[in-house]
Design a protein around this motif. Structure first.
Motif, PDB file in Angstrom:
ATOM      1  N   MET A  30       0.852  -1.190   0.000  1.00  0.00           N
ATOM      2  CA  MET A  30       0.000   0.000   0.000  1.00  0.00           C
ATOM      3  C   MET A  30       0.890   1.243   0.000  1.00  0.00           C
ATOM      4  SD  MET A  30      -3.000  -1.322  -0.162  1.00  0.00           S
ATOM      5  CE  MET A  30      -4.188  -0.067   0.269  1.00  0.00           C
ATOM      6  N   ARG A  31       0.895   1.964  -1.104  1.00  0.00           N
ATOM      7  CA  ARG A  31       1.831   3.068  -1.293  1.00  0.00           C
ATOM      8  C   ARG A  31       1.485   4.280  -0.421  1.00  0.00           C
ATOM      9  NH1 ARG A  31       5.888   0.244  -3.471  1.00  0.00           N
ATOM     10  NH2 ARG A  31       5.421  -0.575  -5.546  1.00  0.00           N
ATOM     11  N   ARG A  32       0.209   4.457  -0.139  1.00  0.00           N
ATOM     12  CA  ARG A  32      -0.239   5.600   0.663  1.00  0.00           C
ATOM     13  C   ARG A  32      -1.018   5.078   1.859  1.00  0.00           C
ATOM     14  NH1 ARG A  32      -0.472   6.386  -4.668  1.00  0.00           N
ATOM     15  NH2 ARG A  32       0.313   8.330  -5.576  1.00  0.00           N
ATOM     16  N   ASP A  33      -0.727   5.584   3.053  1.00  0.00           N
ATOM     17  CA  ASP A  33      -1.412   5.074   4.240  1.00  0.00           C
ATOM     18  C   ASP A  33      -2.823   5.652   4.333  1.00  0.00           C
ATOM     19  OD1 ASP A  33      -1.326   7.636   5.479  1.00  0.00           O
ATOM     20  OD2 ASP A  33       0.663   7.206   6.294  1.00  0.00           O
ATOM     21  N   MET A  34      -3.566   5.202   5.324  1.00  0.00           N
ATOM     22  CA  MET A  34      -4.978   5.563   5.439  1.00  0.00           C
ATOM     23  C   MET A  34      -5.188   7.038   5.804  1.00  0.00           C
ATOM     24  SD  MET A  34      -6.645   2.861   4.570  1.00  0.00           S
ATOM     25  CE  MET A  34      -5.284   2.591   3.424  1.00  0.00           C
ATOM     26  N   ASP A  35      -4.148   7.689   6.298  1.00  0.00           N
ATOM     27  CA  ASP A  35      -4.255   9.111   6.643  1.00  0.00           C
ATOM     28  C   ASP A  35      -3.668  10.013   5.565  1.00  0.00           C
ATOM     29  OD1 ASP A  35      -5.518   8.686   9.087  1.00  0.00           O
ATOM     30  OD2 ASP A  35      -3.612   8.361  10.118  1.00  0.00           O
ATOM     31  N   ASP A  51      -5.819   2.482  -2.650  1.00  0.00           N
ATOM     32  CA  ASP A  51      -4.662   3.282  -2.255  1.00  0.00           C
ATOM     33  C   ASP A  51      -5.138   4.560  -1.566  1.00  0.00           C
ATOM     34  OD1 ASP A  51      -2.029   3.905  -1.965  1.00  0.00           O
ATOM     35  OD2 ASP A  51      -1.596   4.166  -4.094  1.00  0.00           O
ATOM     36  N   GLY A  52      -4.503   4.923  -0.469  1.00  0.00           N
ATOM     37  CA  GLY A  52      -4.889   6.121   0.261  1.00  0.00           C
ATOM     38  C   GLY A  52      -6.265   6.028   0.884  1.00  0.00           C
ATOM     39  N   GLY A  53      -6.790   4.814   1.011  1.00  0.00           N
ATOM     40  CA  GLY A  53      -8.111   4.641   1.601  1.00  0.00           C
ATOM     41  C   GLY A  53      -9.240   5.130   0.726  1.00  0.00           C
ATOM     42  N   GLN A  54      -9.082   5.034  -0.603  1.00  0.00           N
ATOM     43  CA  GLN A  54     -10.090   5.540  -1.538  1.00  0.00           C
ATOM     44  C   GLN A  54     -10.565   4.434  -2.482  1.00  0.00           C
ATOM     45  OE1 GLN A  54     -11.405   8.527  -1.337  1.00  0.00           O
ATOM     46  NE2 GLN A  54      -9.958   9.466   0.094  1.00  0.00           N
ATOM     47  N   THR A  55     -11.737   4.670  -3.079  1.00  0.00           N
ATOM     48  CA  THR A  55     -12.373   3.713  -3.987  1.00  0.00           C
ATOM     49  C   THR A  55     -12.642   4.358  -5.342  1.00  0.00           C
ATOM     50  OG1 THR A  55     -13.499   2.712  -2.095  1.00  0.00           O
ATOM     51  CG2 THR A  55     -14.353   2.171  -4.271  1.00  0.00           C
ATOM     52  N   GLU A  56     -12.417   3.632  -6.405  1.00  0.00           N
ATOM     53  CA  GLU A  56     -12.732   4.024  -7.781  1.00  0.00           C
ATOM     54  C   GLU A  56     -11.908   5.237  -8.222  1.00  0.00           C
ATOM     55  OE1 GLU A  56     -16.205   5.058 -10.914  1.00  0.00           O
ATOM     56  OE2 GLU A  56     -16.316   5.803  -8.888  1.00  0.00           O
ATOM     57  N   LYS A  57     -12.561   6.315  -8.681  1.00  0.00           N
ATOM     58  CA  LYS A  57     -11.862   7.495  -9.195  1.00  0.00           C
ATOM     59  C   LYS A  57     -12.767   8.698  -8.970  1.00  0.00           C
ATOM     60  CE  LYS A  57     -13.653   6.831 -13.900  1.00  0.00           C
ATOM     61  NZ  LYS A  57     -14.496   5.671 -13.602  1.00  0.00           N
ATOM     62  N   ASP A 109      11.290  13.823  -5.572  1.00  0.00           N
ATOM     63  CA  ASP A 109      11.507  13.521  -4.160  1.00  0.00           C
ATOM     64  C   ASP A 109      10.273  12.951  -3.480  1.00  0.00           C
ATOM     65  OD1 ASP A 109      14.046  14.591  -4.506  1.00  0.00           O
ATOM     66  OD2 ASP A 109      13.478  16.576  -3.758  1.00  0.00           O
ATOM     67  N   ASP A 110       9.114  13.168  -4.076  1.00  0.00           N
ATOM     68  CA  ASP A 110       7.846  12.804  -3.442  1.00  0.00           C
ATOM     69  C   ASP A 110       6.901  12.171  -4.467  1.00  0.00           C
ATOM     70  OD1 ASP A 110       5.689  12.658  -1.671  1.00  0.00           O
ATOM     71  OD2 ASP A 110       5.107  14.755  -1.970  1.00  0.00           O
ATOM     72  N   PRO A 111       7.255  10.985  -4.992  1.00  0.00           N
ATOM     73  CA  PRO A 111       6.442  10.390  -6.072  1.00  0.00           C
ATOM     74  C   PRO A 111       5.043   9.973  -5.633  1.00  0.00           C
ATOM     75  CG  PRO A 111       8.089   8.832  -5.287  1.00  0.00           C
ATOM     76  CD  PRO A 111       8.417  10.134  -4.645  1.00  0.00           C
ATOM     77  N   TRP A 112       4.800   9.839  -4.330  1.00  0.00           N
ATOM     78  CA  TRP A 112       3.471   9.429  -3.870  1.00  0.00           C
ATOM     79  C   TRP A 112       2.616  10.636  -3.506  1.00  0.00           C
ATOM     80  CZ3 TRP A 112       3.695   5.042  -5.869  1.00  0.00           C
ATOM     81  CH2 TRP A 112       4.820   4.229  -5.743  1.00  0.00           C
ATOM     82  N   GLU A 113       3.110  11.843  -3.822  1.00  0.00           N
ATOM     83  CA  GLU A 113       2.348  13.083  -3.653  1.00  0.00           C
ATOM     84  C   GLU A 113       1.816  13.248  -2.220  1.00  0.00           C
ATOM     85  OE1 GLU A 113      -0.016  13.636  -7.646  1.00  0.00           O
ATOM     86  OE2 GLU A 113       0.487  11.515  -7.408  1.00  0.00           O
ATOM     87  N   ALA A 114       2.725  13.096  -1.286  1.00  0.00           N
ATOM     88  CA  ALA A 114       2.359  13.179   0.121  1.00  0.00           C
ATOM     89  C   ALA A 114       2.467  14.595   0.677  1.00  0.00           C
ATOM     90  CB  ALA A 114       3.238  12.241   0.951  1.00  0.00           C
ATOM     91  N   HIS A 115       3.332  15.437   0.097  1.00  0.00           N
ATOM     92  CA  HIS A 115       3.632  16.740   0.671  1.00  0.00           C
ATOM     93  C   HIS A 115       3.264  17.849  -0.314  1.00  0.00           C
ATOM     94  CE1 HIS A 115       5.697  14.511   3.780  1.00  0.00           C
ATOM     95  NE2 HIS A 115       6.424  13.905   2.852  1.00  0.00           N
TER      96      HIS A 115
END
Length: 463
Positions: free
Chosen positions: A187-192, A267-273, A421-427
């Motif tokens: 899971m690349r992005r956590d639930m928060d 991913d990121g606790g989301q469904t679909e788009k 530096d931030d490929p998962w777009e966290a910041h």
């Protein structure tokens, strides 16, 4: 997919195409929803050029690439999901329109997701013995039949095969449904993740889909089934490749694999788009071009767009276009050249409250997609949110340039990411004084792009 570096999923047939061709690492769709994305693919126009930002298909009267292939002597055919031309135009544009099985021919649990996760879109598996009656299996069989009928023709053929998988609802034949252990899914992005200085749409999405009280396990299962759907598609790719080999034309055939959009898939606790979603989860999509006598194993790391596909095909066939479009031929890259490091990719989405006919379910009125939006059915929360919280589906433009991504929304909830530096777009760095120069430069570039592509002037005498 394996060739894109996923550590778990099995995609040997797609990986083989990548090993024989060119893989584009930073390819972006022009819209995060299937219909507009496919309209752009067929026309080479961005959504804002002619207002294609919702479910209003183009017609045979609109400029499109397929007509040029017909004019050049190709036998053109389409199998599977269209969402590109309106139905009457599909029959006129493609010389052979193979059936579209709108729903799978086997039951996969009705309209409701599994009871413990309403609106998750996770359905029960399909029995392996019923796999031949799945819509995508039948689309593939029809495509193979087309290959067998036309393999020995003197005329070249163009076949577009549009699978439904991988797409919600999340299900697959049992052996693929259970192929991956949810506990092993990365899971690349956590639930928060969605709480970290993000647009409010993510929180609202979870609330309308009743996901706030769901634990990580349901999202892991969602992603595991989604990976199984990808492996199932990989198997279908293998069936097509084998048919080409059986007919002795594989070495003379260009194969292009792409997707119209991505998916959260847990991913990121989301469904679909979502129509105004611009993260790489939804906008970055695979593109692999395998062409005979071109280098294999080539990878292009600079931005490209899915609607570059047809300009590339027409370039190889020496077919000249007689209308303005914005796709770019990728022939140099297919032949081993590096990508264009100065190019920016763009994606648009969302609607404005002045155009209520764009919002779901209003955009489906009068089409075969029109159906009662009943509480408990899959798309009920999506439609309800658009009607009750229209600001969460506002207009947005995304720019992916070199190592940076900028997203500008009409509601002011903008985003800026350092993708290196931030490929998962966290910041989210938007508004940070330290990055003001980058933000301003990208904003100016986006403005210039909008001005340059704002309309298309008709060519006199050609409509």
């Amino acid at each position: 997919m394996g060739c894109y570096g996923h550590p778990l999923v099995h995609t040997p047939n797609i990986d083989a195409l990548a090993a024989e061709g060119t893989l584009f690492e930073q390819n972006y769709t022009t819209h995060p929803v299937c219909g507009p994305s496919r309209c752009n693919l067929a026309s080479g126009w961005y959504p804002h050029v002619d207002g294609r930002r919702t479910f209003y298909m183009i017609s045979a009267r609109d400029p499109n690439f397929i007509e040029y292939l017909n004019g050049a002597g190709f036998t053109t055919a389409h199998a599977g999901k269209d969402d590109m031309f309106d139905h009457a135009s599909m029959e006129r544009v493609f010389q052979e329109l193979l059936p579209f099985y709108r729903r799978d021919a086997v039951k996969t649990g009705g309209l409701h997701a599994i009871a413990q996760a309403r609106y998750s879109m996770i359905y029960p598996p399909v029995k392996d013995g019923d796999e031949p009656r799945l819509g995508d299996a039948m689309h593939t069989a029809d495509a193979i039949g087309f290959i067998h009928r036309h393999a020995k023709d003197e005329k070249p053929f163009f076949l577009m095969l549009s699978w439904l998988f991988p797409h919600p609802p999340y299900t697959a034949p049992e052996s693929y449904y259970n192929m991956y252990d949810p506990a092993e899914v990365p899971m690349r992005r956590d639930m928060d993740w969605y709480k970290q200085n993000k647009p409010e749409m993510y929180e609202v999405l979870r609330r309308y889909r009743e996901m706030d009280d769901k634990g990580e396990a349901i999202f892991r299962k969602m992603n595991a089934v989604y990976l199984g759907m990808i492996s199932y598609v990989d198997m279908l790719v293998g069936r097509i490749v084998q048919a080409l080999k059986d007919e002795g034309i594989y070495e003379d055939t260009t194969i292009i694999l792409c997707s119209d959009h991505g998916d959260y898939a847990g991913d990121g606790g989301q469904t679909e788009k979502w129509p105004s979603e611009m993260t790489d989860m939804v906008t970055r999509v695979p593109l692999i071009i395998r062409r005979p006598d071109c280098p294999g194993g080539h990878r292009v790391s600079t931005p490209t767009q899915s609607f570059d596909i047809f300009p590339t095909i027409l370039d190889y066939e020496n077919i000249k276009l007689h209308y303005a479009q914005f796709g770019v031929s990728l022939r140099p890259q297919v032949e081993g050249a590096p990508g264009d490091s100065e190019r920016a990719a763009y994606c648009e989405g969302g609607y404005d409250v002045r155009e209520p006919w764009c919002f779901e379910p209003e955009c489906f009125r009068g089409t075969y997609l029109e159906a009662p939006q009943i509480e408990g059915t899959d798309y009920y929360p999506k439609c309800l949110q658009q009607q009750e919280e229209p600001d969460t589906v506002c207009r947005v433009v995304m720019q992916r340039y070199k190592d940076w991504k900028l997203m500008v929304r009409t509601n002011g909830q903008n985003e800026l990411y350092n993708m290196k530096d931030d490929p998962w777009e966290a910041h989210n760095l938007y508004g940070n004084p330290e990055y003001k120069q980058v933000q301003d430069q990208m904003t100016q570039k986006m403005l210039a792009w909008l001005i340059d592509t704002s309309d298309v002037v008709p060519i006199e005498g050609r409509g």
